[in-house]
Design an enzyme around this catalytic site. Structure first.
Site, PDB file in Angstrom:
ATOM      1  N   CYS A 212       7.420  -1.280   1.018  1.00  0.00           N
ATOM      2  CA  CYS A 212       5.779  -0.739   1.753  1.00  0.00           C
ATOM      3  C   CYS A 212       5.572   0.368   1.702  1.00  0.00           C
ATOM      4  O   CYS A 212       6.689   1.099   2.089  1.00  0.00           O
ATOM      5  CB  CYS A 212       5.406  -2.473   1.708  1.00  0.00           C
TER       6      CYS A 212
ATOM      7  N   ASN B 125       7.089  -1.525   6.171  1.00  0.00           N
ATOM      8  CA  ASN B 125       7.922  -1.994   6.496  1.00  0.00           C
ATOM      9  C   ASN B 125       7.670  -2.908   7.848  1.00  0.00           C
ATOM     10  O   ASN B 125       8.606  -2.875   8.252  1.00  0.00           O
ATOM     11  CB  ASN B 125       8.953  -1.167   6.784  1.00  0.00           C
TER      12      ASN B 125
ATOM     13  N   CYS C 105       4.610  -5.528   7.004  1.00  0.00           N
ATOM     14  CA  CYS C 105       4.861  -7.370   6.455  1.00  0.00           C
ATOM     15  C   CYS C 105       5.898  -7.514   4.917  1.00  0.00           C
ATOM     16  O   CYS C 105       6.633  -8.504   4.488  1.00  0.00           O
ATOM     17  CB  CYS C 105       3.790  -7.067   5.914  1.00  0.00           C
ATOM     18  N   ARG C 106       5.400  -7.204   3.595  1.00  0.00           N
ATOM     19  CA  ARG C 106       6.142  -7.008   2.458  1.00  0.00           C
ATOM     20  C   ARG C 106       7.697  -6.836   2.261  1.00  0.00           C
ATOM     21  O   ARG C 106       7.936  -8.014   2.156  1.00  0.00           O
ATOM     22  CB  ARG C 106       5.302  -6.682   1.536  1.00  0.00           C
ATOM     23  N   SER C 107       7.993  -6.041   2.598  1.00  0.00           N
ATOM     24  CA  SER C 107       9.126  -5.410   2.502  1.00  0.00           C
ATOM     25  C   SER C 107      10.296  -6.291   3.161  1.00  0.00           C
ATOM     26  O   SER C 107      11.019  -7.109   2.526  1.00  0.00           O
ATOM     27  CB  SER C 107      10.062  -4.049   2.654  1.00  0.00           C
TER      28      SER C 107
ATOM     29  N   ASP D 176      -1.058  -6.019   0.412  1.00  0.00           N
ATOM     30  CA  ASP D 176      -0.778  -6.447   1.467  1.00  0.00           C
ATOM     31  C   ASP D 176      -1.475  -6.593   2.288  1.00  0.00           C
ATOM     32  O   ASP D 176      -2.940  -7.316   2.398  1.00  0.00           O
ATOM     33  CB  ASP D 176      -1.139  -4.852   1.825  1.00  0.00           C
TER      34      ASP D 176
END
Length: 144
Positions: free
Chosen positions: A7, A10, A12-14, A117
């Site tokens: 993401c 690096n 939140c999402r990933s 996000d």
């Protein structure tokens, strides 16, 4: 099998995708390598966002020991799958690729959709977690 989740920062999402997939792989007893990175480097060395850690913990996944890292061109050779959370970062990662083999490893995590996000919206962390969990389960079934 080596999988890299990507993401922007690096945090939140990933890290959520990394943590969920890692937990699934461990439960299945698979010898896969799961990691994550961000296209930007400003959070390198930091733990995931506290809200990401909290939502993962609520669902039994510990991502607190992860540390952000910036995507590096070598990652494109080191991983079998480079799964990117959104189209803007996908363009960035594809621009890094220098060979057809590298490009073939890179794709959107959700195939044709983006993972939102949650950084600027606390209410998105749980829906993003659930979306990531569903996709990780599907990928595990597809690849094992």
């Amino acid at each position: 099998m080596k999988i890299l989740m990507v993401c922007l920062g690096n945090i939140c999402r990933s890290p959520l995708a990394h943590g969920v997939m890692q937990a699934l792989v461990e439960t299945e007893g698979l010898d896969w390598v799961i990691d994550s990175a961000g296209t930007g480097g400003w959070h390198a060395g930091e733990a995931p966002d506290r809200r990401a850690i909290a939502v993962a913990r609520r669902f039994g996944v510990d991502i607190s020991r992860q540390r952000a890292q910036q995507l590096h061109p070598r990652h494109l050779d080191d991983y079998d799958h480079v799964l990117v959370m959104d189209r803007a970062n996908l363009r960035h990662v594809l621009a890094m690729a220098q060979t057809p083999e590298q490009r073939a490893r890179i794709r959107l995590f959700l195939d044709d959709q983006e993972v939102p996000d949650p950084y600027y919206d606390d209410g998105l962390f749980e829906p993003v977690y659930r979306l990531v969990e569903t996709r990780c389960n599907a990928l595990l079934e597809q690849w094992k």
